[in-house]
Design a protein around this motif. Sequence first.
Motif, PDB file in Angstrom:
ATOM      1  N   LEU A 101       1.577  -0.851   0.320  1.00 53.93           N
ATOM      2  CA  LEU A 101       0.038  -0.304  -0.442  1.00 53.93           C
ATOM      3  C   LEU A 101       1.001   0.980  -0.258  1.00 53.93           C
ATOM      4  O   LEU A 101       2.041   1.002   0.556  1.00 53.93           O
ATOM      5  CB  LEU A 101      -0.899   0.131   1.072  1.00 53.93           C
ATOM      6  N   VAL A 147       1.033   5.248  -0.330  1.00 52.96           N
ATOM      7  CA  VAL A 147      -0.145   6.834  -0.286  1.00 52.96           C
ATOM      8  C   VAL A 147       0.309   7.566  -1.295  1.00 52.96           C
ATOM      9  O   VAL A 147       0.808   8.078  -1.245  1.00 52.96           O
ATOM     10  CB  VAL A 147      -0.028   7.781   0.962  1.00 52.96           C
ATOM     11  N   GLU A 173      -3.890   9.732   4.859  1.00 48.98           N
ATOM     12  CA  GLU A 173      -3.059   8.220   5.361  1.00 48.98           C
ATOM     13  C   GLU A 173      -4.671   7.764   5.177  1.00 48.98           C
ATOM     14  O   GLU A 173      -5.316   7.782   6.914  1.00 48.98           O
ATOM     15  CB  GLU A 173      -2.501   8.664   6.403  1.00 48.98           C
ATOM     16  N   PRO A 174      -4.534   6.474   4.618  1.00 48.71           N
ATOM     17  CA  PRO A 174      -6.380   5.781   4.945  1.00 48.71           C
ATOM     18  C   PRO A 174      -5.604   4.599   6.168  1.00 48.71           C
ATOM     19  O   PRO A 174      -4.585   4.278   6.806  1.00 48.71           O
ATOM     20  CB  PRO A 174      -5.886   4.927   4.005  1.00 48.71           C
ATOM     21  N   THR A 175      -7.410   4.450   6.884  1.00 49.32           N
ATOM     22  CA  THR A 175      -6.962   3.700   8.090  1.00 49.32           C
ATOM     23  C   THR A 175      -7.554   1.576   7.662  1.00 49.32           C
ATOM     24  O   THR A 175      -8.600   1.757   7.355  1.00 49.32           O
ATOM     25  CB  THR A 175      -8.232   3.892   9.573  1.00 49.32           C
ATOM     26  N   PRO A 176      -7.036   1.181   6.725  1.00 49.12           N
ATOM     27  CA  PRO A 176      -7.419   0.459   6.017  1.00 49.12           C
ATOM     28  C   PRO A 176      -7.976  -0.799   6.918  1.00 49.12           C
ATOM     29  O   PRO A 176      -7.561  -1.707   7.922  1.00 49.12           O
ATOM     30  CB  PRO A 176      -5.957  -0.978   5.258  1.00 49.12           C
ATOM     31  N   THR A 203      -9.100   2.130   0.169  1.00 42.35           N
ATOM     32  CA  THR A 203      -7.862   3.103   0.448  1.00 42.35           C
ATOM     33  C   THR A 203      -8.226   3.810  -0.902  1.00 42.35           C
ATOM     34  O   THR A 203      -7.046   3.488  -1.923  1.00 42.35           O
ATOM     35  CB  THR A 203      -6.577   2.257   0.478  1.00 42.35           C
ATOM     36  N   CYS A 212      -5.291   5.381  -2.934  1.00 37.23           N
ATOM     37  CA  CYS A 212      -3.801   4.381  -3.271  1.00 37.23           C
ATOM     38  C   CYS A 212      -3.339   3.828  -3.874  1.00 37.23           C
ATOM     39  O   CYS A 212      -4.080   3.224  -4.402  1.00 37.23           O
ATOM     40  CB  CYS A 212      -3.998   4.433  -1.660  1.00 37.23           C
TER      41      CYS A 212
END
Length: 188
Positions: free
Chosen positions: A36, A38, A44-47, A94, A97
């Motif tokens: 992954l 970005v 910034e994701p929280t998968p 995500t 991304c």
Amino acid sequence: MTDLRPFTALGAVTPGSASFGALDLRENAGLALASLAVRRGTVEPTPFGLTLPEPGRWVAGQRVAALWTGQGQWMIEAECRAELDFAAELKQVTPGCSVTEQTDGWVGFEIISRAGSMPLEALLSKLVNIDPADFGPGRATRTGLEHMSCFVIRRGDAHVAVLGARSSAGSLWHALETTAKRLEEQVT
């Protein structure tokens, strides 16, 4: 039609496993991996609910985990999902991304000590240039192991994982097995 059967990274129908004294080695054939990254301008994701770890760290959630691999980059792990399209699942959660399937490029080996952290730390001190005293649970790093580059993840006090190139699976297994066997001989 030919009867096709999948093989593990070690070339067998069932995952490799061995025990040496208090140490158990196990090939983790069910581990799915996806990288992954970005993209610029993306939050910034929280998968799957994971807060992505900082440099040198590894975090686990419910059947998924992540380790930091570079600035704005992580390897996401999913237990028992190697035969599924895990990268597609990750991509869905995500947006914005870059996600790349990694499962078939890597092999995962789990090393578990049935006698606490001492045998595990002895094994690590023989294999990699990591200070076991400073490499507690939740730590992860990329390092050399013999002639191979790999990730070492401290999943718990008595549990370490090694991720390496699938093309080097046999050599990596041999290094782990040989070192564990030598440690067992020193104890007996």
